[in-house]
Design an enzyme around this catalytic site. Structure first.
Site, PDB file in Angstrom:
ATOM      1  N   CYS A 160      70.867  63.404  56.467  1.00 37.50           N
ATOM      2  CA  CYS A 160      70.045  63.118  55.134  1.00 37.50           C
ATOM      3  C   CYS A 160      70.179  64.421  54.117  1.00 37.50           C
ATOM      4  CB  CYS A 160      68.830  62.573  55.464  1.00 37.50           C
ATOM      5  SG  CYS A 160      68.938  61.120  56.095  1.00 37.50           S
TER       6      CYS A 160
HETATM    7  N1  LIG Z   1      69.279  58.923  59.537  1.00 33.22           N
HETATM    8  C1  LIG Z   1      68.202  59.166  59.158  1.00 33.22           C
HETATM    9  O1  LIG Z   1      67.690  59.944  59.788  1.00 33.22           O
HETATM   10  C2  LIG Z   1      67.209  58.400  57.840  1.00 33.22           C
HETATM   11  C3  LIG Z   1      66.163  58.744  57.542  1.00 33.22           C
HETATM   12  C4  LIG Z   1      65.480  58.484  56.530  1.00 33.22           C
HETATM   13  C5  LIG Z   1      66.513  57.399  55.489  1.00 33.22           C
HETATM   14  N2  LIG Z   1      67.582  57.616  55.747  1.00 33.22           N
HETATM   15  C6  LIG Z   1      68.525  56.569  54.920  1.00 33.22           C
HETATM   16  O2  LIG Z   1      68.682  54.995  55.598  1.00 33.22           O
HETATM   17  C7  LIG Z   1      69.785  54.661  55.260  1.00 33.22           C
HETATM   18  C8  LIG Z   1      70.535  54.090  56.534  1.00 33.22           C
HETATM   19  O3  LIG Z   1      70.885  55.460  57.325  1.00 33.22           O
HETATM   20  P1  LIG Z   1      71.272  55.421  58.864  1.00 33.22           P
HETATM   21  O4  LIG Z   1      71.301  56.872  59.318  1.00 33.22           O
HETATM   22  O5  LIG Z   1      70.486  54.336  59.295  1.00 33.22           O
HETATM   23  O6  LIG Z   1      72.905  54.895  58.522  1.00 33.22           O
HETATM   24  P2  LIG Z   1      74.037  54.731  59.651  1.00 33.22           P
HETATM   25  O7  LIG Z   1      75.118  55.001  59.170  1.00 33.22           O
HETATM   26  O8  LIG Z   1      73.542  55.216  61.179  1.00 33.22           O
HETATM   27  O9  LIG Z   1      74.041  53.108  59.938  1.00 33.22           O
HETATM   28  C9  LIG Z   1      74.161  52.128  58.935  1.00 33.22           C
HETATM   29  C10 LIG Z   1      74.562  50.776  59.357  1.00 33.22           C
HETATM   30  O10 LIG Z   1      74.772  49.816  58.379  1.00 33.22           O
HETATM   31  C11 LIG Z   1      75.921  48.974  58.692  1.00 33.22           C
HETATM   32  N3  LIG Z   1      76.455  48.106  57.578  1.00 33.22           N
HETATM   33  C12 LIG Z   1      77.117  48.855  56.574  1.00 33.22           C
HETATM   34  N4  LIG Z   1      77.273  47.809  55.608  1.00 33.22           N
HETATM   35  C13 LIG Z   1      76.866  46.617  56.137  1.00 33.22           C
HETATM   36  C14 LIG Z   1      76.661  45.245  55.673  1.00 33.22           C
HETATM   37  N5  LIG Z   1      77.182  44.650  54.597  1.00 33.22           N
HETATM   38  N6  LIG Z   1      75.927  44.275  56.228  1.00 33.22           N
HETATM   39  C15 LIG Z   1      75.433  44.710  57.573  1.00 33.22           C
HETATM   40  N7  LIG Z   1      75.690  45.666  58.232  1.00 33.22           N
HETATM   41  C16 LIG Z   1      76.176  46.986  57.366  1.00 33.22           C
HETATM   42  C17 LIG Z   1      76.767  49.741  59.388  1.00 33.22           C
HETATM   43  O11 LIG Z   1      77.987  49.116  60.344  1.00 33.22           O
HETATM   44  C18 LIG Z   1      75.919  50.888  60.150  1.00 33.22           C
HETATM   45  O12 LIG Z   1      75.871  50.290  61.707  1.00 33.22           O
HETATM   46  C19 LIG Z   1      70.615  55.746  54.334  1.00 33.22           C
HETATM   47  O13 LIG Z   1      70.341  55.450  53.037  1.00 33.22           O
HETATM   48  C20 LIG Z   1      70.035  56.842  54.752  1.00 33.22           C
HETATM   49  O14 LIG Z   1      70.046  57.851  53.804  1.00 33.22           O
HETATM   50  C21 LIG Z   1      68.209  57.779  56.790  1.00 33.22           C
END
Ligand SMILES: NC(=O)c1ccc[n+]([C@@H]2O[C@H](COP(=O)([O-])OP(=O)(O)OC[C@H]3O[C@@H](n4cnc5c(N)ncnc54)[C@H](O)[C@@H]3O)[C@@H](O)[C@H]2O)c1
Length: 448
Positions: free
Chosen positions: A275
């Site tokens: 992030c």
């Molecule tokens: N990881 C963190 O600590 C954190 C904390 C706060 C906010 N965020 C934000 O949250 C969001 C997600 O982060 P994350 O770390 O969980 O991401 P990630 O990359 O771990 O997971 C994203 C998931 O979405 C799936 N995906 C993509 N397109 C799709 C679709 N059309 N339909 C269904 N599934 C789909 C992917 O296969 C994947 O499993 C981002 O915007 C990130 O910046 C992350």
């Protein structure tokens, strides 16, 4: 007709989607999880999370056993829910701005699933998106796909996520705040009601605002945290150059000032994870697009990038040239209690060590599988700390795993070629390590 908020769906089952969905399901709310990754869905159906996160596996197995959570690649299942959280990734483009491809596709999928349904559906953007995205990008896609207008028939809200990897379940069970950026009053009331249902008796401070302000809150939060890290690392780098100065004592003392506070004031090898870097780059890019150059944030990022060299320099101070030296890197994950290596400081440090001709052995209690995918083959990955230390000229402690705190001086002495330690996390009790050549981030020595 179904009651509102009967079931909740999540599209995107990564760290945010899966952890949040599992906690919601654990509260007895029927939850549908959608992801495009078939392998991930198969694994989840068996109750196995695709990444390590404390408490997640146990909680996931329980909700799967109780049939409270359903996993599918079929986005049309969303129609069985009344609220859908979009939790897909928002990666960086080459210019630092965020790539909204997944958010748009997920919005399109939700829209197609609920088009024609007479039931009110609330779409919630939980992915981190730059100010204005929910109203200017998501809304038109959603309205076109559903052939409805956002308002009394169709809800839309921003609801940024603040969980931290390594404590994602704990943070979701008891968040310090909830931020709701509602497009209209019905969206805000529906989401507030859902959160009341989730947290029942626990009162969580809730900020209800418009979507754009909510989106800005998320970036402001990460900008402040990253700035704090780069600030204390800057002080650490100054301390390192002043005999006897110690950033640990400096941090402890300044943390007593209530305007500063004690948390998140630990000097180290620089921030990592999925992030901070991504969000700072996105905010810098967004800010420039509205004609403001946020030089502070660019400096925060630059300090962070350079911090790896500070750590490598400490090993150089102990060894002279790094050429043909064997360096044992203890810890690869960007912090303890996760197997996530995205943007980990270990990557930058290892890269620089290799460029300087060193050979690298490495060990991490959780991230070895990830490391195999992301590190160059010439990095020797070992199954435990002791084998990693064997024959090393110098050891760099990169991640603050508890396991490394428990290593005894004899574990290093009996295995390493020479007793040289660089502590990039300040977890080693120096007094127990007499006879060692010990350098640490933020610790001034007479030779500094
Ligand atoms: N990881 C963190 O600590 C954190 C904390 C706060 C906010 N965020 C934000 O949250 C969001 C997600 O982060 P994350 O770390 O969980 O991401 P990630 O990359 O771990 O997971 C994203 C998931 O979405 C799936 N995906 C993509 N397109 C799709 C679709 N059309 N339909 C269904 N599934 C789909 C992917 O296969 C994947 O499993 C981002 O915007 C990130 O910046 C992350």
């Amino acid at each position: 007709m179904r009651r509102e908020s009967d079931a909740v769906s999540f599209i995107g089952l990564g760290y945010v989607g899966l952890c949040t969905a599992t906690v919601i399901a654990s509260k007895g709310i029927k939850t549908i999880g959608v992801d495009v990754d078939e392998k991930r869905i198969e694994q989840l159906r068996k109750g196995n999370p695709p990444f390590h996160e404390p408490q997640l596996q146990q909680m996931l197995k329980a909700v799967v056993r109780k049939n409270r959570m359903e996993f599918t690649t079929d986005a049309s299942k969303i129609a069985e829910a009344n609220t859908t959280f979009i939790t897909v990734g928002t990666p960086s483009k080459d210019d630092g701005s965020i790539d909204l491809t997944y958010v748009k596709k997920a919005t399109q999928d939700v829209g197609s699933a609920i088009a024609g349904s007479p039931v009110y559906h609330l779409v919630v953007i939980k992915s981190t998106v730059t100010p204005g995205t929910t109203t200017d990008v998501v809304r038109p896609v959603l309205e076109a796909a559903t052939e409805k207008v956002c308002g009394p028939e169709l809800g839309l809200s921003s609801n940024p996520e603040f969980l931290a990897e390594g404590s994602a379940i704990k943070g979701t069970l008891q968040p310090d705040k909830i931020v709701i950026g509602a497009l209209d009053s019905k969206s805000g009331a529906t989401l507030t009601k859902l959160y009341r249902r989730i947290y029942s008796k626990t009162k969580i401070p809730t900020v209800v605002t418009d979507p754009t302000t909510a989106e800005t809150i998320k970036y402001a939060s990460n900008a402040f945290l990253a700035t704090r890290v780069s600030t204390i690392n800057t002080i650490a780098n100054i301390c390192q150059r002043v005999p006897k100065a110690d950033v640990e004592t400096v941090a402890k003392a300044i943390g007593l000032d209530p305007r500063i506070g004690p948390l998140y004031l630990k000097a180290g090898p620089g921030y990592g994870g999925s992030c901070f870097h991504k969000d700072l780059q996105a905010l810098i890019s967004f800010s420039r697009s509205v004609n403001y150059d946020p030089i502070l944030l660019s400096a925060v990022e630059e300090v962070n990038q350079r911090q790896a060299s500070e750590i490598v320099n400490l090993s150089r101070k102990l060894l002279g040239s790094l050429d043909n030296r064997r360096i044992a890197v203890l810890g690869l994950a960007f912090k303890k209690d996760t197997d996530d290596m995205r943007e980990a400081a270990s990557l930058r440090v290892i890269d620089e060590l290799l460029k300087n001709g060193a050979s690298v052995s490495a060990y991490d209690p959780m991230a070895l599988e990830t490391a195999r995918r992301v590190l160059p083959e010439k990095v020797e990955l070992l199954p435990d700390a002791i084998s990693c230390l064997r024959r090393a000229d110098c050891c760099i402690v990169m991640t603050e795993w508890d396991e490394f705190r428990r290593l005894k001086p004899s574990d290093y002495k009996s295995t390493m070629k020479a007793p040289n330690i660089v502590d990039a996390r300040r977890i080693i009790k120096r007094d127990d390590f007499e006879g060692f050549n010990y350098l640490a981030v933020g610790l001034g020595t007479s030779s500094s």
